[in-house]
Design a protein around this motif. Structure first.
Motif, short mmCIF file in Angstrom:
data_model
loop_
_atom_site.label_atom_id
_atom_site.label_comp_id
_atom_site.label_asym_id
_atom_site.label_seq_id
_atom_site.Cartn_x
_atom_site.Cartn_y
_atom_site.Cartn_z
N VAL A 112 18.95 12.17 106.60
CA VAL A 112 20.06 12.96 107.14
C VAL A 112 20.62 12.34 108.42
CG1 VAL A 112 20.67 15.18 108.19
CG2 VAL A 112 19.26 15.12 106.12
N GLU A 113 19.72 11.86 109.27
CA GLU A 113 20.18 11.33 110.56
C GLU A 113 21.00 10.04 110.42
OE1 GLU A 113 17.09 11.93 109.66
OE2 GLU A 113 15.69 10.32 110.22
N ARG A 114 20.93 9.42 109.24
CA ARG A 114 21.72 8.19 109.06
C ARG A 114 22.91 8.40 108.13
NH1 ARG A 114 16.64 6.48 109.86
NH2 ARG A 114 15.98 6.61 107.69
N ASN A 115 23.02 9.57 107.52
CA ASN A 115 24.12 9.81 106.59
C ASN A 115 25.48 9.56 107.22
OD1 ASN A 115 22.66 10.43 104.33
ND2 ASN A 115 22.76 12.64 104.58
N THR A 172 26.43 7.69 109.70
CA THR A 172 26.72 6.27 109.96
C THR A 172 27.07 5.54 108.66
OG1 THR A 172 25.05 6.39 111.71
CG2 THR A 172 25.81 4.19 111.05
#
Lengths: 87, 87
Positions: free
Chosen positions: B11-14, B16
């Motif tokens: 989720v934390e890279r979606n 980007t």
């Protein structure tokens, strides 16, 4: 024909859609399947998917390539060892 | 070449990954992009994706079709009105 299927369905229907996909195609990523289908198989697959999804919520994409055309699949990152078998 | 990209990332890279994809391709489903890229664009796109993903966790599939081959995209259910523009 080479077919790529990507589904975005409600959690409660994921299992049912997954089961149908596994009977026709190879599982290559969480909600991504691929494989070769005849026109008749594609027709049956499409009908079975349409029977189980909620058309107002779920979304299924089916990419069909021209007969004889193959897609090259590249996997970046934590790919799966190999596509699953059709069951 | 027609390219289809499907990503399954933390989720934390979606955000980007989504931002990079939107600069090269059309957004057609939550984690699915498509469009035509030159070999040079594909190289740049791949590099930028590899720079931001966690290869031990995230998974990005890039399907590349032979030059001149186009995939037919069928949308079952709650499809998007139209693919987004490249920004």
């Amino acid at each position: 024909m080479f077919v790529i299927v990507v589904y975005d369905t409600a959690v409660e229907r994921n299992g049912t859609v997954l089961k149908i996909c596994r009977q026709y195609l190879h599982h290559v990523q969480r909600s991504v399947f691929e494989g070769n289908l005849s026109p008749a198989q594609l027709l049956r697959f499409r009908r079975r998917i349409e029977d189980v999804i909620d058309r107002s919520y779920d979304h299924v994409l089916i990419y069909t390539l021209p007969p004889g055309a193959d897609a090259v699949r590249e996997s970046l990152g934590a790919g799966w060892a190999a596509p699953t078998d059709i069951i």
